[in-house]
Design an enzyme around this catalytic site. Structure first.
Site, PDB file in Angstrom:
ATOM      1  N   ASP A  64      23.290  37.666  -4.248  1.00  0.00           N
ATOM      2  CA  ASP A  64      22.856  39.041  -4.540  1.00  0.00           C
ATOM      3  C   ASP A  64      23.754  40.144  -3.974  1.00  0.00           C
ATOM      4  O   ASP A  64      24.141  40.092  -2.803  1.00  0.00           O
ATOM      5  CB  ASP A  64      21.465  39.296  -3.955  1.00  0.00           C
ATOM      6  CG  ASP A  64      20.517  38.136  -4.097  1.00  0.00           C
ATOM      7  OD1 ASP A  64      20.867  37.155  -4.762  1.00  0.00           O
ATOM      8  OD2 ASP A  64      19.436  38.214  -3.524  1.00  0.00           O
TER       9      ASP A  64
HETATM   10  N1  DQQ Z   1      18.306  35.810  -2.736  1.00  0.00           N
HETATM   11  C1  DQQ Z   1      17.104  35.964  -3.507  1.00  0.00           C
HETATM   12  C2  DQQ Z   1      16.351  36.993  -2.716  1.00  0.00           C
HETATM   13  C3  DQQ Z   1      16.647  36.607  -1.308  1.00  0.00           C
HETATM   14  C4  DQQ Z   1      18.080  36.201  -1.377  1.00  0.00           C
HETATM   15  C5  DQQ Z   1      17.361  36.391  -4.934  1.00  0.00           C
HETATM   16  C6  DQQ Z   1      18.448  35.057  -0.475  1.00  0.00           C
HETATM   17  O1  DQQ Z   1      14.968  36.992  -2.982  1.00  0.00           O
HETATM   18  O2  DQQ Z   1      16.439  37.674  -0.414  1.00  0.00           O
HETATM   19  O3  DQQ Z   1      18.479  35.756  -5.468  1.00  0.00           O
HETATM   20  O4  DQQ Z   1      19.807  34.761  -0.548  1.00  0.00           O
END
Ligand code: DQQ
Length: 575
Positions: A64
Site C-alpha cells: 500500500d
Molecule cells: N495492507 C492492507 C492494510 C494493512 C496493510 C491492505 C498491511 O489493511 O494495513 O493491503 O500491509
C-alpha cells in the site's frame, strides 16, 4: 444476480481463490520462500519485467501507498515495504521524496517497529497537515497481542525539508479497539478533516461479522480520540473494509479541495478496499456534518456491484490534496500476478501505479481519473496516425516507438449507425464474465476494437485492451476489457480477463483509450478516464525489441482511428 443470496457460496469460493490467485493473495504470516529456477535467466526477467517509469524501490516487496502529501515544495510517498525480502512481511513505512511525482529520491524508512504499540508491524495510514503547516502521520500498529491500534508520528525536525526522521510520542497508541470493536480487523486511519465544532475526525476501517464498517473518531487535540456512537458508514455483507478514504469533490471542474474543505457545491466520496475481493469500491454521496453520517446518492450503488476505481490489479489506494496545483491525486498499489517463487527469484514484488488526478464527472455520478500531467515530461519519440479506417479483421502495427515502454492515446470513431451492435443480455451484470465469454475472438458487430499491447510479433503473446459495444433496450452498453489470458505462454500466472462497463454518451461517435505500457504493467483509461483497468502481465520476450504494439478491429463494422498518438517513454530517476 442477487449477491446477498449467494454470499456464503461466494465467500467459500473466494477462500479457495485466494489460495490460487497470485494477484489477490493475502499473506497473514511472513513467507520465507526460496527462489526457484526459472526458465528465463534472472537478468532477462529483470530486463523485460521490471518497470521503467513506475514507482518501485530497487528491490523487495512493496504494497500500500501510505501518507502521501505535499509539504514545503516536496511530494512525500511512504509505502508498505519489507526490507528483508520479496514477499509480504516485516512491514515498515519506506519513504521517498520527489519534486514532480515522477523522479524519486529514496530516504531511510520513516516508521518501523520500535515500541509496544507497533512491535509486530507498522501498517497503513495517512498524513494530515495540521494548522501551522505541521504534518502528522496516523498509522496502524500491531501490538504484542496482535491487536490493531492507531498511533501517531510527527517529524523530529520540521525544518528538515525531507522530513527524514519521525518521532512516535510515548502517549501512543491514541486509539485502542474498545470491546465492541474487532481488534484484529481495525486499521488504516484516514487523513483527518476538521469540523465547524472545532473537532478533528478520522475514519478507521473495520468489520463486524460480515458488515464492513468505517468507524468515526473525533478529537480536539489530535491525541485524545473518542469513538462516535455511530460509524460514518457501514454496509452489510461486504466484509472487512481496508484503507478507507473519505474526501470532498467539487461539483464542477477538475480542481480538488482540501479534505477539511467546508463550502458549497461539493459532494463526498467514500472509497473502501474490500478485502474479500481485493477490489476498491466507491460511492458518491452527501456528508451530513451535523449528524456525522455519509449517505451515498441513490445513483451510486453501495457494495459489490458498485463502481470501482479500477477494474484490474489496483488496491489499497489513497488520495491526497496537492495544494500546489489544486488537485486531488490518487496513488494505488498494483500487486504482481506472478508466482511468489518468481517474485523471490527476481527479488522484487509490487509497484505503485502512475499517480492519477481525480475529479467528479459532470454527471455527478462517477469519478474521472487521468494520469498526472507531469508524466508527459517522459514522452520521447512520437508516432501519429490520423483517420485510418480499420476494416473487419484488420490490425496495424504502431511502429517506431519502444512498445515495451510507451504511452498510447487513441480516439476511435464509430460507424454512423450502431444497428449492427450485438444484443446485450440483461443477465450480464459482471463485466469480467462478459469479457471472458466474448474476448476478442467471438465475432462482434461494433467491436471488439482496441490495442494489442505487449504483443509478440506473431501474436503468440499479447494483452488486448479493447471495447465491445452492445445494444440494450434503452441505450448502448460499452464494455472495456484488458484481457490477460493470452498475455504469456507461461503457466502458473494469474491471467484474468479484467473488465468494466463504461458509462459514456456515444452521440459524437467517439470512444478514446489511453494505455500506459511499462514492461509488466498495462494501465488503461477508457473514455477519458471514466473506466480504468490495470493488468500485470509477463510475456516471455528475450529482448526489449520483442515487444510490439498493434491497433485492431475484429468487429463486422469498420472503425476509424480518428487520431492515435504514441510515445516511447523515458526512464525517470526512481529511487
Ligand atoms: N495492507 C492492507 C492494510 C494493512 C496493510 C491492505 C498491511 O489493511 O494495513 O493491503 O500491509
Amino acid at each position: 444476480m442477487d449477491m446477498a443470496k449467494f454470499l456464503p457460496v461466494l465467500l467459500f469460493l473466494f477462500s479457495l481463490c485466494v489460495a490460487v490467485q497470485a494477484s489477490h493473495k493475502v499473506y497473514t504470516e511472513f513467507q520465507s520462500l526460496h527462489s526457484e529456477k526459472t526458465s528465463q535467466s534472472i537478468e532477462t526477467l529483470n530486463l523485460i519485467q521490471r518497470t521503467g517509469y513506475h514507482f518501485q524501490p530497487p528491490k523487495n516487496w512493496i504494497n500500500d501507498p501510505n501518507g502521501p502529501m505535499y509539504y514545503n515544495g516536496l511530494y512525500h510517498l511512504f509505502y508498505q515495504y519489507n526490507p528483508k525480502g520479496a514477499v509480504w512481511g516485516n512491514i515498515v513505512w519506506a519513504h521517498s521524496v520527489s519534486k514532480d511525482l515522477i523522479n524519486w529520491e529514496p530516504l531511510e524508512p520513516a516508521i518501523y517497529p520500535t515500541d509496544h504499540f507497533d512491535i509486530n508491524g507498522c501498517w497503513s495510514g495517512s498524513a494530515t497537515i495540521l494548522p501551522g503547516n505541521k504534518p502528522v502521520i496516523l498509522y496502524t500498529g500491531i501490538d504484542p497481542e496482535n491487536r490493531q491500534v492507531q498511533n501517531y508520528a510527527i517529524p523530529k525536525n520540521y525544518s528538515d525539508p525531507y522530513l527524514r526522521e519521525w518521532v512516535k510520542p510515548k502517549d501512543n497508541p491514541i486509539v485502542d479497539p474498545d470491546r465492541s470493536v474487532n481488534a484484529s480487523a481495525f486499521r488504516d486511519p484516514t487523513t483527518a478533516w476538521y469540523g465547524k465544532d472545532g473537532l478533528w475526525r478520522i475514519v478507521v476501517g473495520s468489520k463486524r461479522n460480515h458488515r464492513g464498517i468505517a468507524y468515526l473518531y473525533r478529537s480536539r487535540d489530535f491525541v485524545h480520540w473518542v469513538k462516535a456512537k455511530r460509524p460514518l458508514h457501514s454496509k452489510d455483507k461486504t466484509g472487512m473494509w481496508e484503507c478507507p478514504d473519505f474526501f470532498p469533490v467539487p461539483l464542477n471542474g477538475k480542481n480538488g479541495v482540501d479534505t477539511s474543505f467546508d463550502g458549497p457545491d461539493i459532494k463526498y466520496v467514500l472509497k473502501v478496499s474490500i478485502d474479500l475481493t481485493r477490489y476498491e469500491y466507491y460511492t458518491v454521496g452527501q456528508y451530513h456534518q451535523g449528524i456525522d453520517r455519509y449517505v451515498p446518492d441513490n445513483t451510486s450503488v453501495d457494495g459489490w456491484s458498485g463502481l470501482r476505481y479500477d477494474y484490474g490489479n489496483f488496491y489499497a489506494s489513497k488520495t491526497f490534496f496537492d495544494v500546489d496545483k489544486n488537485r486531488r491525486i490518487l496513488w494505488g498499489w498494483a500487486n504482481e500476478s506472478d508466482t511468489a517463487k518468481h517474485d523471490v527469484a527476481k527479488g522484487w514484488a509490487g509497484i505503485q501505479t502512475i499517480p492519477r488526478e481525480l475529479w467528479l464527472d459532470s454527471s455527478g455520478k462517477q469519478l474521472i481519473q487521468w494520469p498526472i500531467e507531469e508524466l508527459e515530461t517522459l514522452r520521447g519519440d512520437k508516432i501519429q496516425i490520423k483517420n485510418h479506417k480499420l476494416k473487419m479483421g484488420e490490425q496495424i502495427e504502431i511502429k517506431g516507438i519502444t512498445a515495451i515502454q510507451a504511452d498510447v492515446d487513441v480516439t476511435f470513431l464509430l460507424p454512423s449507425s450502431l444497428d449492427s451492435a450485438e444484443q446485450f443480455d440483461p443477465r450480464w451484470v459482471n463485466a469480467q464474465d462478459v469479457c471472458a465469454l466474448k474476448g476478442i475472438k467471438v465475432e462482434g458487430g461494433v467491436g471488439p476494437f482496441g490495442l494489442f499491447t505487449l504483443a509478440s510479433e506473431n501474436l503468440k503473446e499479447y494483452t488486448p485492451v479493447f471495447f465491445r459495444i452492445f445494444k440494450a433496450p434503452q441505450k448502448h452498453v460499452v464494455l472495456m476489457c484488458s484481457d490477460a489470458r493470452s498475455s504469456s505462454v507461461r503457466s502458473g500466472l494469474y491471467k484474468p480477463s479484467f473488465a468494466g462497463f463504461v458509462d459514456v454518451d456515444l452521440t459524437d461517435r467517439k470512444l478514446s483509450l489511453r494505455s500506459l505500457i511499462d514492461h509488466s504493467v498495462v494501465e488503461s483509461f477508457g473514455a477519458g478516464g471514466k473506466t480504468c483497468i490495470t493488468s500485470r502481465v509477463y510475456p516471455t520476450f528475450t529482448s526489449l525489441n520483442d515487444a510490439h504494439l498493434f491497433a485492431f478491429n475484429y468487429g463486422k463494422e469498420s472503425i476509424t482511428i480518428e487520431s492515435l498518438n504514441a510515445w516511447s517513454m523515458k526512464r525517470p530517476q526512481i529511487n
